[in-house]
Scaffold this motif. Structure first.
Motif, PDB file in Angstrom:
ATOM      1  N   VAL A 148       1.632   2.563   2.603  1.00 53.55           N
ATOM      2  CA  VAL A 148       1.026   1.239   2.733  1.00 53.55           C
ATOM      3  C   VAL A 148      -0.489   1.401   2.724  1.00 53.55           C
ATOM      4  O   VAL A 148      -1.039   2.217   3.481  1.00 53.55           O
ATOM      5  N   VAL A 149      -1.184   0.642   1.869  1.00 57.05           N
ATOM      6  CA  VAL A 149      -2.643   0.728   1.776  1.00 57.05           C
ATOM      7  C   VAL A 149      -3.230  -0.669   1.709  1.00 57.05           C
ATOM      8  O   VAL A 149      -2.602  -1.609   1.219  1.00 57.05           O
ATOM      9  N   TRP A 169      -5.348  -7.589  -0.600  1.00 54.07           N
ATOM     10  CA  TRP A 169      -3.899  -7.509  -0.562  1.00 54.07           C
ATOM     11  C   TRP A 169      -3.477  -6.187   0.063  1.00 54.07           C
ATOM     12  O   TRP A 169      -4.278  -5.263   0.221  1.00 54.07           O
ATOM     13  N   VAL A 170      -2.217  -6.114   0.441  1.00 52.52           N
ATOM     14  CA  VAL A 170      -1.625  -4.894   0.985  1.00 52.52           C
ATOM     15  C   VAL A 170      -0.570  -4.414   0.007  1.00 52.52           C
ATOM     16  O   VAL A 170       0.292  -5.193  -0.420  1.00 52.52           O
ATOM     17  N   PRO A 204      -3.384   4.220  -5.705  1.00 50.44           N
ATOM     18  CA  PRO A 204      -3.905   2.843  -5.706  1.00 50.44           C
ATOM     19  C   PRO A 204      -5.377   2.802  -6.087  1.00 50.44           C
ATOM     20  O   PRO A 204      -6.221   3.407  -5.431  1.00 50.44           O
ATOM     21  N   GLN A 205      -5.674   2.083  -7.142  1.00 48.72           N
ATOM     22  CA  GLN A 205      -7.027   2.035  -7.685  1.00 48.72           C
ATOM     23  C   GLN A 205      -8.002   1.294  -6.771  1.00 48.72           C
ATOM     24  O   GLN A 205      -9.176   1.645  -6.689  1.00 48.72           O
ATOM     25  N   PHE A 206      -7.521   0.274  -6.067  1.00 44.38           N
ATOM     26  CA  PHE A 206      -8.403  -0.563  -5.249  1.00 44.38           C
ATOM     27  C   PHE A 206      -8.245  -0.282  -3.757  1.00 44.38           C
ATOM     28  O   PHE A 206      -8.635  -1.103  -2.930  1.00 44.38           O
ATOM     29  N   LYS A 259     -10.526  -4.353   9.003  1.00 40.83           N
ATOM     30  CA  LYS A 259      -9.603  -4.476  10.127  1.00 40.83           C
ATOM     31  C   LYS A 259      -8.162  -4.245   9.684  1.00 40.83           C
ATOM     32  O   LYS A 259      -7.346  -3.708  10.435  1.00 40.83           O
ATOM     33  N   VAL A 260      -7.841  -4.663   8.469  1.00 42.46           N
ATOM     34  CA  VAL A 260      -6.506  -4.390   7.931  1.00 42.46           C
ATOM     35  C   VAL A 260      -6.286  -2.887   7.832  1.00 42.46           C
ATOM     36  O   VAL A 260      -5.233  -2.363   8.229  1.00 42.46           O
TER      37      VAL A 260
END
Length: 311
Positions: free
Chosen positions: A116-117, A130-131, A144-146, A94-95
């Protein structure tokens, strides 16, 4: 912006600033380090306490410089309103949905040179969400790795799955299969990287060195493969690739000690994953004996089937 719970709703409070000494430079309980130009907002449980009560000074300074504080406030409000599950946890899907789309917040952030991810990291006992906010000018090549949308291959274990970003190709070393299988068969994704980067000679020398290691019960000892990787890694780095050996120890009860250790090789395309850091590699602080469940079921792997034969 911060939030407090009042009459069943989350109420918006004025944005506050944390001191420089409390700056967040790691997340996921210290397991993921943030590079310069990258900032994180951790989403913790329970949900009403999961959003930051204060904005970290470097993040706030970057948002003010980019004139994006109003977008940040809107993002937190959306997360508080609709990105959690009925039992109080965070729904990272949902994020991501709140950020994706042509007219949503992600596009508006990108117009201000901020990416933003939504990120997630899982272990046997915990899920960290986390964001991340990336200043495109300070970290232009950061990947971003994750990132939940940047998912490639995966290894399945009891109670957890280790997921790798795109550009990281995995070759698991079977503790019971003949050792020369490493020489005879190569996963298609690994062989494609080797040929594309002109690493056939370096790869052959690395495999031969691995086959020359001694063993007793376990056919593949990560402690013996680690020095080989450290010695051969420079040749891979010179051609835009990287190499790691990783392992995980199970709590499985078995008469054969090698069943407790799963070992795999990670081949990294630095064009796709330039800042990749392995989670369980030898020499990168890999944990041992971290499974306290007394596992009795052996996990499988979600990897491409072995393809091209080298010889």
């Amino acid at each position: 912006m911060s939030f407090r719970k009042e009459t069943g709703a989350l109420v918006v409070l004025p944005l506050q600033v944390e001191g420089e000494a409390e700056t967040l430079r790691t997340c996921a309980d210290g397991k993921h380090a943030l590079l310069p130009g990258v900032y994180a907002v951790e989403l913790k449980v329970p949900t009403q306490l999961g959003l930051p009560r204060k904005a970290h000074a470097p993040l706030l300074a970057m948002l003010r410089r980019k004139r994006a504080t109003e977008l940040y406030d809107e993002l937190l409000a959306r997360l508080a309103a609709s990105c959690h599950s009925w039992y109080g946890g965070w729904r990272v899907d949902k994020v991501e949905a709140s950020l994706a789309g042509a007219t949503t917040l992600r596009t508006r952030f990108e117009a201000k040179r901020i990416r933003v991810v939504a990120c997630e990291r899982r272990s046997e006992t915990k899920r960290n969400c986390w964001v991340e906010f990336h200043d495109v000018e300070d970290a232009p090549r950061y990947v971003p790795q994750f990132d939940v949308t940047n998912s490639g291959e995966a290894l399945c274990f009891p109670y957890m799955t280790i997921r790798f970003p795109r550009g990281v190709y995995v070759e698991e070393l079977n503790q019971r299969a003949p050792r020369d299988r490493l020489e005879r068969e190569t996963p298609e994704s690994v062989w494609t990287l080797v040929t594309t980067k002109d690493l056939v000679r370096e790869y052959t020398e690395f495999v031969d060195a691995c086959l020359a290691t001694e063993y007793v019960l376990a056919r593949w000892d990560p402690g013996k493969l680690g020095p080989i990787v450290a010695d051969k890694r420079a040749g891979f780095l010179a051609k835009g690739a990287d190499l790691h050996v990783s392992y995980k120890i199970h709590g499985r009860s078995t008469f054969h000690p090698s069943d407790k250790v799963r070992v795999w090789l990670e081949y990294v395309d630095l064009d796709l994953a330039p800042n990749y850091v392995p989670q369980r590699a030898v020499g990168f602080g890999a944990r041992t004996g971290d499974n306290g469940f007394g596992v009795s079921v052996f996990g499988g792997s979600q990897l491409p089937t072995a393809g091209r034969r080298r010889r």
